[in-house]
Write a protein that holds these residues in place. Structure first.
Motif, PDB file in Angstrom:
ATOM      1  N   PRO A 209      40.051  39.320  39.144  1.00 39.64           N
ATOM      2  CA  PRO A 209      39.288  39.429  37.887  1.00 39.64           C
ATOM      3  C   PRO A 209      39.546  40.752  37.163  1.00 39.64           C
ATOM      4  O   PRO A 209      39.400  40.834  35.947  1.00 39.64           O
ATOM      5  CB  PRO A 209      37.835  39.322  38.353  1.00 39.64           C
ATOM      6  N   VAL A 210      39.904  41.774  37.919  1.00 42.27           N
ATOM      7  CA  VAL A 210      40.211  43.060  37.284  1.00 42.27           C
ATOM      8  C   VAL A 210      41.670  43.108  36.857  1.00 42.27           C
ATOM      9  O   VAL A 210      42.011  43.563  35.781  1.00 42.27           O
ATOM     10  CB  VAL A 210      39.917  44.235  38.251  1.00 42.27           C
TER      11      VAL A 210
ATOM     12  N   LYS B  28      44.925  49.772  30.163  1.00 39.79           N
ATOM     13  CA  LYS B  28      43.558  50.161  29.829  1.00 39.79           C
ATOM     14  C   LYS B  28      42.979  51.182  30.781  1.00 39.79           C
ATOM     15  O   LYS B  28      41.876  51.653  30.578  1.00 39.79           O
ATOM     16  CB  LYS B  28      42.656  48.915  29.828  1.00 39.79           C
ATOM     17  N   THR B  29      43.683  51.488  31.830  1.00 40.32           N
ATOM     18  CA  THR B  29      43.102  52.404  32.816  1.00 40.32           C
ATOM     19  C   THR B  29      44.193  53.268  33.418  1.00 40.32           C
ATOM     20  O   THR B  29      45.278  53.371  32.871  1.00 40.32           O
ATOM     21  CB  THR B  29      42.328  51.596  33.885  1.00 40.32           C
TER      22      THR B  29
ATOM     23  N   THR C 218      35.808  30.915  34.322  1.00 44.38           N
ATOM     24  CA  THR C 218      36.064  32.232  34.913  1.00 44.38           C
ATOM     25  C   THR C 218      36.565  32.102  36.344  1.00 44.38           C
ATOM     26  O   THR C 218      37.139  33.028  36.896  1.00 44.38           O
ATOM     27  CB  THR C 218      34.771  33.097  34.925  1.00 44.38           C
TER      28      THR C 218
ATOM     29  N   LEU D 204      43.841  35.617  27.062  1.00 47.84           N
ATOM     30  CA  LEU D 204      43.406  36.988  26.820  1.00 47.84           C
ATOM     31  C   LEU D 204      44.364  37.687  25.846  1.00 47.84           C
ATOM     32  O   LEU D 204      43.936  38.374  24.921  1.00 47.84           O
ATOM     33  CB  LEU D 204      43.338  37.757  28.145  1.00 47.84           C
TER      34      LEU D 204
ATOM     35  N   ARG E 155      43.720  36.565  22.404  1.00 49.46           N
ATOM     36  CA  ARG E 155      42.460  37.136  21.905  1.00 49.46           C
ATOM     37  C   ARG E 155      42.644  38.597  21.497  1.00 49.46           C
ATOM     38  O   ARG E 155      42.007  39.084  20.582  1.00 49.46           O
ATOM     39  CB  ARG E 155      41.375  37.064  22.981  1.00 49.46           C
ATOM     40  N   GLU E 156      43.489  39.283  22.209  1.00 52.20           N
ATOM     41  CA  GLU E 156      43.682  40.698  21.905  1.00 52.20           C
ATOM     42  C   GLU E 156      44.671  40.916  20.762  1.00 52.20           C
ATOM     43  O   GLU E 156      45.041  42.056  20.471  1.00 52.20           O
ATOM     44  CB  GLU E 156      44.133  41.459  23.161  1.00 52.20           C
ATOM     45  N   GLY E 157      45.133  39.822  20.162  1.00 49.53           N
ATOM     46  CA  GLY E 157      45.929  39.984  18.952  1.00 49.53           C
ATOM     47  C   GLY E 157      47.417  39.843  19.151  1.00 49.53           C
ATOM     48  O   GLY E 157      48.189  40.077  18.222  1.00 49.53           O
TER      49      GLY E 157
ATOM     50  N   PHE F  28      39.160  51.897  25.998  1.00 48.79           N
ATOM     51  CA  PHE F  28      39.709  51.451  27.274  1.00 48.79           C
ATOM     52  C   PHE F  28      39.336  52.451  28.357  1.00 48.79           C
ATOM     53  O   PHE F  28      39.515  53.654  28.183  1.00 48.79           O
ATOM     54  CB  PHE F  28      41.242  51.367  27.211  1.00 48.79           C
TER      55      PHE F  28
ATOM     56  N   LEU G 195      38.276  52.559  32.939  1.00 51.82           N
ATOM     57  CA  LEU G 195      38.052  51.786  34.152  1.00 51.82           C
ATOM     58  C   LEU G 195      36.708  51.073  34.078  1.00 51.82           C
ATOM     59  O   LEU G 195      36.579  49.914  34.462  1.00 51.82           O
ATOM     60  CB  LEU G 195      38.099  52.700  35.390  1.00 51.82           C
TER      61      LEU G 195
ATOM     62  N   LEU H  47      36.864  48.134  31.773  1.00 45.50           N
ATOM     63  CA  LEU H  47      37.664  47.092  32.408  1.00 45.50           C
ATOM     64  C   LEU H  47      36.844  46.352  33.466  1.00 45.50           C
ATOM     65  O   LEU H  47      36.837  45.121  33.530  1.00 45.50           O
ATOM     66  CB  LEU H  47      38.912  47.713  33.038  1.00 45.50           C
ATOM     67  N   LEU H  48      36.116  47.133  34.285  1.00 52.01           N
ATOM     68  CA  LEU H  48      35.307  46.514  35.337  1.00 52.01           C
ATOM     69  C   LEU H  48      34.196  45.666  34.740  1.00 52.01           C
ATOM     70  O   LEU H  48      33.932  44.554  35.199  1.00 52.01           O
ATOM     71  CB  LEU H  48      34.721  47.587  36.264  1.00 52.01           C
TER      72      LEU H  48
ATOM     73  N   SER I 254      35.594  42.545  33.525  1.00 48.59           N
ATOM     74  CA  SER I 254      36.079  41.638  34.566  1.00 48.59           C
ATOM     75  C   SER I 254      34.942  40.758  35.079  1.00 48.59           C
ATOM     76  O   SER I 254      35.181  39.670  35.591  1.00 48.59           O
ATOM     77  CB  SER I 254      36.722  42.428  35.708  1.00 48.59           C
TER      78      SER I 254
ATOM     79  N   LYS J   6      32.784  39.515  33.086  1.00 49.67           N
ATOM     80  CA  LYS J   6      32.445  38.607  31.978  1.00 49.67           C
ATOM     81  C   LYS J   6      33.653  37.802  31.520  1.00 49.67           C
ATOM     82  O   LYS J   6      33.723  37.367  30.376  1.00 49.67           O
ATOM     83  CB  LYS J   6      31.883  39.428  30.798  1.00 49.67           C
ATOM     84  N   GLY J   7      34.635  37.706  32.411  1.00 47.88           N
ATOM     85  CA  GLY J   7      35.811  36.908  32.071  1.00 47.88           C
ATOM     86  C   GLY J   7      36.623  37.508  30.952  1.00 47.88           C
ATOM     87  O   GLY J   7      37.380  36.810  30.279  1.00 47.88           O
ATOM     88  N   HIS J   8      36.471  38.786  30.725  1.00 47.53           N
ATOM     89  CA  HIS J   8      37.257  39.495  29.701  1.00 47.53           C
ATOM     90  C   HIS J   8      37.093  38.863  28.318  1.00 47.53           C
ATOM     91  O   HIS J   8      38.005  38.862  27.517  1.00 47.53           O
ATOM     92  CB  HIS J   8      38.748  39.553  30.104  1.00 47.53           C
ATOM     93  N   ARG J   9      35.899  38.322  28.084  1.00 45.79           N
ATOM     94  CA  ARG J   9      35.678  37.693  26.767  1.00 45.79           C
ATOM     95  C   ARG J   9      35.418  38.743  25.705  1.00 45.79           C
ATOM     96  O   ARG J   9      35.494  38.440  24.515  1.00 45.79           O
ATOM     97  CB  ARG J   9      34.467  36.737  26.826  1.00 45.79           C
TER      98      ARG J   9
ATOM     99  N   TRP K  96      36.967  41.629  24.967  1.00 47.34           N
ATOM    100  CA  TRP K  96      38.040  42.420  24.343  1.00 47.34           C
ATOM    101  C   TRP K  96      38.371  41.840  22.978  1.00 47.34           C
ATOM    102  O   TRP K  96      38.639  40.655  22.857  1.00 47.34           O
ATOM    103  CB  TRP K  96      39.316  42.406  25.193  1.00 47.34           C
ATOM    104  N   GLY K  97      38.390  42.666  21.999  1.00 53.50           N
ATOM    105  CA  GLY K  97      38.751  42.208  20.653  1.00 53.50           C
ATOM    106  C   GLY K  97      40.229  42.415  20.411  1.00 53.50           C
ATOM    107  O   GLY K  97      40.988  42.806  21.301  1.00 53.50           O
ATOM    108  N   ARG K  98      40.600  42.184  19.181  1.00 56.39           N
ATOM    109  CA  ARG K  98      42.004  42.355  18.806  1.00 56.39           C
ATOM    110  C   ARG K  98      42.373  43.829  18.871  1.00 56.39           C
ATOM    111  O   ARG K  98      41.590  44.682  18.490  1.00 56.39           O
ATOM    112  CB  ARG K  98      42.223  41.848  17.387  1.00 56.39           C
TER     113      ARG K  98
END
Lengths: 994, 96, 417, 189
Positions: A120-121, A129-130, A510, A529, A532-534, C4, C6, C9-10, C13, C15-18, C20-22
């Protein structure tokens, strides 16, 4: 090990030839003709690897080169270990040792599988992102961990004992792929008498005919037709039939690269090369590369035991192997029906689940049921059960709107899935042909051609057997320029399917892990994903998720990925775009591409006729361009410094002998030769007398020094031009260019004579005495033969062009003799010189001696940004010449501006200190950084003759700084130097005229 | 690897040739008469078309002759090759 | 802009990565901008980013004919170094290297800048002299670069073959420890996200078809496939396509566009700890985070816009790689590709004004532009914002070809990259 | 007398390699003996000079095994002859060319010849030579400058029942070219 999953009969394997190999140390039995994959399956081994990112258990998906998951390290003996081999294409042979990859401590128990829990991560692009804090941790912690986790197999660690070959080949028609379409094409082309090459990646030509055991062609079993076709092709001298040969690259102008694997399948390869690169230049190309089956995208579709449906059929029919005893076929199309029927005929328990509704399915449905196969139409696959091996498939009825009914578990030990077909258009795309989207078959197919090729059969989206044959025949005939066409009859090949991007499901999204790219662990969610992120272009999606970037380059995954993106954006596939395919079609070893160009054949080593003498004398050598030149001649126990000091003293005090044969030489001949020279060099040539030499300097049109060398006028219409060793080819090309394209009216011819003449330089006060007894027909007296003169005569009976020239500042001769006599003349001169203590010297001493005289070396004092004036040679420029190459550029503002770097000499305060060549010069070593650099040291030596170190340098306004001090960088800091005239010895040149 | 039609030797592989860049740039008769800008233009400015390009090639490892060619820089297809000093029969996008 | 980290991101994760926007919007072009940047590669996007962050100019459009980062940004071998010889180049590339060192944090986007060191091998005495010239010049310019013996080279890069029996034995090397590699796509995306967040419009699938000029000849906007866009200033950052774009303003450039090829091997476990460049045998190689050996090949000899070169360029490069690393003959080439590189006569870039008012250009990066991306964008943003070059790009004028004040690193060093 | 003396002493770079069929593949690689060779350049040639045809098409060989001429370009010929002819041939050519601007340059020692023969000789050559050596494209009496691996060569196909090629390269490349051909013959299977 017995082969519990080997069928009792059938297949093209040779049951009389058992083969034994190992997998992870365990002995595995198979038969000649097996792939590693088929032999493993015959022994019930499905778990063969761990995935790239999540370390999920993985099995064998496919039977061919599109296999994404079953990647093994293969050990063929010492030095012959390499990673990432597809089990489906490696042929078994005795003694082969195979290993699974990317796990620790073992395939069954892999600690890396923790990543699967963290999935999931670890979604697409999570690493962007990290891992950014603390900053230092990237290099020291995060990246090393990521790297260690990535990377699949281990790189070979020792040199490769195998050889590789190369072959350029030409043909009228190249046919890629020896399936039905390719064979028909090759036959049609071959019958015209044209030269045909037919290449197929498999060990045996035939393509689908090798496993489509029920097919008939022209009224007889396909296997018979195949055999007859091969016999005919084999009998024709105009045909080259290549098996185990992958056409991997389609380059410009029908240049197609093939990789032939010659020995990997042989237990005793002998001395044959391992692989051969075929570089084929084809008149026309027929691409009959077939199609790849698409997996279905559903939860846990990556479990070992889940294969492509057609691959199940291949394992059954071609290898006589049952991938399972209880097989469920899951499909959205009809082609899997044939596999189901064959599995049933092999006595296996078979269920077929078709996404399509009962009325969407064709009449084939009835034949399935007639065979006793349970068929569930209108059903979706919710997911697979099992971890290291599939144990069941959860299915559910689904309506057109995608609503799922009650889940139902079908226990099984194997799944054959089919999401339809994707034509293998890779080579067509590489040829830069434009792809068209064909909605009827939901595929990109070859559209507009750019090069001389045509596609046929499944590669073009034609799946029916008779149509493939007919199309192949037409393509082959047309490629060969023949108007003849044949029609074929064959058993029908139903192939329709309903495109489906991901199987409908009602599971918690999920929790679903439905894989699109198996090797890179990209799921449908990852694609979602990214969108969604463009990331909307398919190229962006690929790069962000890494889908299609694995070693299979997306053969099984691209269309599903594309379809998912299009679906999410609610647009058509073509508007999302298709990726451009790049070579290679499948991975190709570096060895194949390198071919014989290794070791001694990596690059030619050029040596002079005198090389062997120098070698025997223990000379050290240096590489100069392609040449290997004697650097210095150490006596036993001597250091380089000692040897060079001794050689330098010998030349100034007695006599030295030097092999200058590598100097470039060009014979410039013709009535306009002098005029030609005049236009190319900065100095004047028209009035040079026959028998006299001149030092010439040549510029590029940009005004910077290109080359230099001594030139002799041999006759009114003939010049003997010399160039630098490294510049010979460049200068000749430069001359030809101007002669042919700017001054075609000049009646001049250029011929390279670099290797016609070997050059023996005899330099030093005793030089005349040494050669006088050997030379005939030339008066060597100073009056008759002054410095910068050239005479012809003989030496040791050998005709010579004898130059009285010097690059040392001493009395000197350069004896030009035809190369095949050079060694004899050298030995004679050396013998004649022994009473005078003649000393052979190398390039290092040559460099020191000329530096003592302030003579430049092009490429050392100059670097492509230096003008004649910069090195103090503007006096050579013929004032009367209106023009010569480069003259105009010398008048550019920045070239005439003050402050340019000029050639000077440098002496260090400490006479023992030899500066580094390349040392930078500053006025004030205590200034803050960045410091103002005034120039750099171009040459630097300990000079035994000067009794101290000397250096040449290019220094801003250097000639105005004579007597001043500068500071040169040293490894430890700085050393003070004094700027001096660049001529350290004999400034009036008395010695040279002796 | 391109296949190039040498006017003297016929179709030969690219590795035998050396490309000499844009064709039809004559060396000025009197360089001294040019301004610095004009000389820089002669030395450095090149047509760099996306499309048909007139360029120079030398069959260096063959007959050794320079010649000209029209090539489409998008498809890399040669339209024609012709001798140095001659004009092409077709037109190029890059008129020097 | 969603930050962005950690923790973000966590939390996603779970929430199913819903959430994140564009990363950047997909705007329609506005009728007018203060600055229009032609070309959505790394350099163009960096320019937009620094216009917004350093100069406060946010009414900016980046116009890209395809998808951002799809040109040389996404096709190069990602080598980053600054050990150039001449003061002008050293200043430019060191400026960039310093920005690289904080770029992930600056952009809040992990561009994976990996300072694994770039080792340039010397195979001839001439190389040794040339490298020492570089090392000393770099020292006086405050740039790290050090000489390694061949044994030290082997210690730093264990796969390297240093036997004297090689055709061109390794005599030593120049090592810049701060040099390295980065994740090319992330650079484009990170700058795009950062610029977007500050109001810059990133307009993809929008090709420039013309440059409109007023009666006085000044540029006033660009014609595009999505209509006319008025611009106060125009910055052309179109790499291999610069000649084509500049021709729309009747400008002829000292540029030629060549195919440049590169390739990667199949991924393997870590085997190659640094970047190695060898000019004498024409090869450079590193290993990506994913495990692929990343290998740069040479340019073809002819100009082309085809993004495809000849096989012989690839084989020639691999000859050299396998000479230096003989154990790699059994590795496999996985993917090869080509880019279009715009090369100037002195192989240094042109960054600055043009003879057309309000039209500026940043081009000519040849085979080595990726490493300069942040510095290039930074100084070009300054040039576009103020109308005058930053001191660092002041020497990189178009006019240098007239005056002869060339910056010819390749001539001086015979270094191809 | 001196002339005779030095000629016997000519040391050929490949002299130590005997004829060999390194792979047992029927491909025989034989370094050639000492020969005279001239480069002839002339723009508007006469039909023949010194009995050698100058009017044949480019990339064609004429003459016989002991005295041959290969047209390599519009104004370039490579001439091979018995060593003894080396001193007289230039004069004879010059006499026949008269006032026509021309160049005759002795390259006897620059060039090294290697004969490659056998039914499969072309396969070995194609390991490094990118040309089409098929019957139609490169029949007997073809001759051209080309490449073999990383060396420039002149490739001549002699007439005869068994394919027989002459590879001519520059002296310092002969070790490489010979080694390349031996390796190619080993891999020609």
């Amino acid at each position: 090990m017995a082969q519990p999953f080997r069928l009792s009969r059938g297949g093209r394997i040779d049951r009389t030839r058992p083969v034994r190999f190992t997998f992870n140390g365990r002995t595995v039995d198979g038969f000649h003709g097996d792939s590693v994959a088929s032999a493993l399956l015959a022994n019930g081994i499905h778990l063969v690897g761990r995935s790239f990112k999540y370390h999920r258990p993985r099995g064998i998906l496919s039977h061919g080169s599109d296999e994404p998951s079953a990647l093994l390290s293969v050990d063929r003996g010492p030095g012959r270990v390499d990673p990432n081999n597809r089990a489906s294409v490696v042929e078994v042979r005795d003694g082969l040792a195979t290993h699974s990859q990317n796990h620790w401590p073992s395939l069954e128990h892999d600690v890396g599988a923790i990543n699967d829990l963290l999935s999931p991560v670890f979604v697409a692009g999570f690493y962007y992102k990290t891992f950014m804090w603390p900053k230092k941790f990237w290099d020291q912690v995060y990246e090393p961990v990521i790297r260690a986790a990535a990377g699949l197999g281990k790189a070979p660690s020792v040199p490769d004992p195998d050889r590789y070959a190369n072959r350029h080949a030409h043909c009228d028609v190249l046919v890629v792929g020896a399936g039905p379409a390719g064979l028909a094409a090759a036959l049609a082309a071959a019958r015209t008498g044209r030269r045909v090459i037919l290449a197929d990646e498999g060990p045996e030509p035939g393509g689908t005919l090798l496993h489509d055991t029920s097919a008939e062609i022209d009224g007889r079993p396909a296997a018979q037709w195949l055999e007859a076709a091969l016999v005919e092709l084999d009998s024709r001298e105009n045909v080259i039939l290549l098996s185990r040969t992958t056409a991997f690259g389609y380059y410009n102008h029908n240049h197609v690269a093939l990789a032939e694997r010659i020995t990997d399948h042989l237990p005793n390869p002998g001395t044959a090369p391992r692989e051969r690169l075929w570089q084929v230049r084809a008149g026309k190309v027929v691409l009959a590369t077939g199609a790849h089956e698409r997996p279905l995208v559903f939860a846990d579709n990556d479990r070992p035991g889940i294969l492509l449906a057609e691959s199940v059929r291949v394992f059954l029919n071609r290898y006589g192997v049952a991938p399972g005893r209880r097989i469920v076929f899951a499909t959205s199309g009809v082609s899997a029906y044939a596999a189901a029927l064959d599995a049933r005929a092999a006595g296996l328990a078979v269920t077929l689940v078709d996404l399509r509704s009962e009325d969407e399915c064709g009449p084939e449905l009835a034949s399935l049921r007639a065979a006793g196969i349970e068929v569930l139409t209108g059903h979706t696959v919710i997911g697979a059960k099992g971890a290291k091996r599939v144990t069941g498939l959860v299915v559910a009825p689904v309506d057109r709107a995608g609503r799922c009914g009650a889940h139902h578990l079908i226990p099984c030990d194997c799944v054959g899935m089919s999401g339809g077909w994707t034509p293998a258009v890779h080579l067509f795309s590489q040829s830069r042909g434009k792809l068209d989207y064909n909605a009827a078959i939901d595929a990109f197919v070859p559209g507009t051609s750019v090069q001389g090729e045509r596609s046929a059969g499944a590669a073009k989206g034609t799946y029916d057997l008779a149509a493939c044959l007919t199309e192949g025949d037409a393509a082959g005939a047309a490629a060969a320029g023949s108007a003849e066409r044949r029609r074929f009859t064959a058993s029908p090949t139903p192939t329709g399917f309903r495109p489906v991007r991901a199987m409908p499901t009602d599971a918690d999204p999920t929790k679903v892990r439905a894989f699109v790219d198996f090797q890179n662990d990209v799921t449908a969610k990852d694609i979602g994903l990214a969108v969604r992120e463009g990331f909307r272009s398919i190229e962006h999606v690929k790069r962000y998720t890494t889908t299609g970037m694995a070693t299979d380059q997306g053969k099984t995954s691209n269309m599903n990925a594309l379809g998912l993106v299009a679906g999410q954006l609610d647009t058509t596939l073509p508007s999302v775009g298709t990726t451009t395919f790049r070579p290679p079609y499948t991975p190709v070893t570096f060895g194949t591409l390198v071919g014989p160009a290794r070791h001694a054949l990596f690059d030619p080593i050029r040596t002079t006729p005198i090389h062997a003498w120098a070698e025997a004398r223990g000379a050290a050598f240096e590489n100069v361009a392609l040449w290997r030149r004697a650097w210095y001649f150490p006596k036993p126990g001597e250091s380089m410094h000692d040897a060079v000091a001794r050689e330098c003293k010998a030349v100034r005090e007695g006599v030295g002998i030097f092999d200058a044969s590598t100097l470039g030489k060009i014979e410039v001949v013709g009535p306009d030769a002098a005029e030609f020279m005049n236009r190319l060099y900065i100095n004047p040539w028209l009035k040079l007398e026959v028998g006299r030499c001149r030092y010439g300097l040549m510029l590029k049109e940009d005004g910077y020094i290109l080359d230099d060398g001594v030139v002799a006028r041999v006759a009114p219409d003939r010049f003997h031009v010399t160039t630098t060793t490294g510049g010979a080819a460049r200068v000749l090309a430069h001359m030809e260019d101007y002669l042919q394209t700017e001054w075609p009216d000049l009646r001049v011819f250029l011929t390279s004579t670099t290797e016609q003449w070997a050059v023996i330089a005899v330099q030093g006060p005793k030089a005349r005495a040494v050669i006088s007894a050997l030379v005939e027909g030339i008066d060597l007296s100073p009056a008759a033969f002054p410095h910068m003169a050239m005479r012809t005569g003989t030496i040791c009976g050998v005709p010579t062009r004898l130059f009285r020239v010097s690059f040392t500042g001493e009395l000197g001769f350069e004896i030009n003799v035809p190369s095949d006599h050079a060694l004899a003349v050298w030995e004679a001169v050396h013998a004649a010189g022994e009473p005078f203590g003649i000393t052979p010297y190398g390039t290092e001493t040559m460099h020191v001696l000329r530096a003592e005289k302030g003579y430049i070396i092009v490429g050392q004092e100059t670097d492509g940004t230096v003008t004649p004036d910069d090195v103090g040679l503007s006096g050579m420029i013929a004032k009367a010449k209106k023009d010569f190459v480069g003259k105009r550029s010398l008048a550019r503002p920045d070239v005439v501006a003050p402050g340019r770097k000029q050639l000077v000499g440098l002496v260090t305060d400490d006479p023992a200190l030899v500066l580094d060549e390349g040392a930078q010069l500053v006025a004030d070593p205590d200034q803050p950084i960045p410091m103002r650099m005034l120039g750099h040291v171009t040459s630097s030596y300990g000079s035994a003759n000067c009794g101290r170190s000397i250096a040449l340098a290019l220094v801003a306004d250097g000639r105005a700084r004579l007597g001043g001090h500068l500071h040169a960088t040293t490894p430890e800091g700085f050393a003070r130097v004094t700027v001096v005239d660049p001529v350290f010895l004999d400034p009036t040149g008395e010695r040279i005229h002796a | 690897m391109l296949l190039i039609a040498c006017p003297h030797c016929g179709n030969r592989p690219e590795t035998e040739f050396r490309c000499g860049g844009q064709a039809h740039i004559a060396r000025p008769a009197d360089p001294a008469a040019l301004s610095d800008a004009q000389w820089a233009e002669h030395l450095f400015v090149r047509a760099n078309p996306r499309g048909v390009h007139a360029e120079r090639w030398c069959h260096a490892h063959g007959c050794g002759r320079w010649f000209n060619a029209l090539r489409d820089t998008v498809s890399d297809r040669f339209l024609e090759t012709y001798p140095t000093g001659a004009q092409p029969t077709q037109t190029s996008d890059a008129r020097a | 802009m969603r930050r962005f980290s950690l923790s973000s991101l966590l939390s996603e994760s779970l929430k199913g990565h819903r959430g994140w926007g564009r990363q950047w919007r997909d705007p329609q072009p506005k009728p007018a901008y203060d600055v229009v940047i032609v070309g959505g590669g790394g350099h163009g996007l960096a320019t937009a980013y620094y216009l917004a962050t350093v100069h406060g100019i946010t009414n900016v459009a980046v116009v890209e004919k395809g998808w951002i980062g799809g040109g040389n940004t996404g096709r190069n071998t990602t080598i980053i170094r600054s050990n150039y010889l001449y003061d002008e180049s050293a200043a430019l590339y060191e400026h960039a290297l310093k920005l690289w060192e904080g770029l992930s944090q600056e952009l809040n986007y992990n561009v994976m800048f990996s300072q694994r060191g770039v080792l340039m091998l010397a195979h001839t005495l001439h190389d040794v002299q040339s490298f020492k010239r570089h090392i000393y010049a770099n020292r006086l310019n405050g740039i790290d670069n050090e000489w390694l013996t061949k044994e030290q080279c082997k210690d730093f890069c264990p796969p390297l073959e240093i036997a004297g029996s090689l055709r061109y034995p390794v005599l030593g090397g120049a090592l810049q420890r701060r040099a390295g590699t980065a994740r090319h796509d992330a650079v484009a995306w990170g700058y795009a996200r950062g610029a977007n967040a500050r109001g810059v419009d990133i307009i993809q699938n929008c090709a420039v078809t013309g440059i409109r000029r007023d009666a006085a000849g000044a540029a006033i906007g660009v014609e595009t496939t999505r209509g006319f866009i008025k611009a106060g200033r125009i910055g052309v950052v179109a790499a291999g396509h610069t000649s084509t774009v500049m021709a729309m303003a009747d400008l002829r450039m000292p540029l030629e566009s060549y195919p440049l090829q590169a390739l990667v091997s199949e991924p393997v476990k870590p085997v190659f700890p640094c970047v190695v460049m060898s000019n004498a045998v024409h090869a450079y190689i590193s290993q990506s985070d994913k495990g692929e050996l990343v290998i740069g090949a040479g340019t073809d000899q002819y100009t082309s816009y085809s993004q495809q070169g000849g096989l012989h360029i690839t084989t020639h490069t691999l000859d050299a790689i396998c000479e230096l690393f003989p154990q790699f003959t059994r590795m496999r080439m996985l993917r090869s590709w080509g880019g279009i590189v715009d090369v100037t006569p002195d192989r240094s870039p042109i960054i600055g004004k043009t003879p057309v008012n309000n039209l500026f250009v940043n081009c000519g990066w040849g085979t080595g532009g990726f490493k300069a991306t942040p510095g290039s964008g930074h100084v070009f943003a300054h040039t576009l914002a103020t109308g005058e070059p930053h001191p660092i790009n002041a020497p990189f004028t178009l006019d240098r070809f007239r005056t002869g004040r060339l910056i010819d690193e390749a001539a001086a060093a015979a270094v191809a990259h | 007398m001196l002339e005779a003396l030095y000629r016997t002493a000519r040391a050929l770079p490949l002299g130590r390699f005997p004829a060999a069929d390194p792979a047992g593949s029927g491909i025989v690689i034989q370094p050639a003996g000492a020969e005279a060779r001239l480069s002839l350049r002339v723009r508007d040639p006469v039909a023949s000079a010194a009995g050698l045809a100058l009017d044949r098409p480019i990339n064609r060989l004429s003459g016989d095994a002991r005295r041959w001429i290969a047209r390599l370009g519009p104004d370039e010929w490579l001439i091979g002859a018995d060593e003894a002819e080396g001193d007289t041939l230039p004069g004879a050519l010059a006499a026949d060319l008269g006032e026509r601007p021309h160049a005759i340059v002795d390259i006897s020692h620059r060039n090294v010849g290697i004969d490659v023969s056998g039914a499969r000789a072309a396969i070995a050559l194609n390991a490094g030579c990118p040309l089409d050596l098929g019957e139609a494209a490169f029949p007997a009496r073809s001759a051209t400058r080309t490449l073999l691996g990383k060396a420039e060569i002149v490739l001549i196909r002699r007439p005869g029942a068994v394919p027989h090629y002459r590879v001519e390269c520059w002296r310092s490349f002969s070790t490489y070219v010979h080694g390349f051909l031996v390796e190619a013959a080993r891999s020609a299977g």
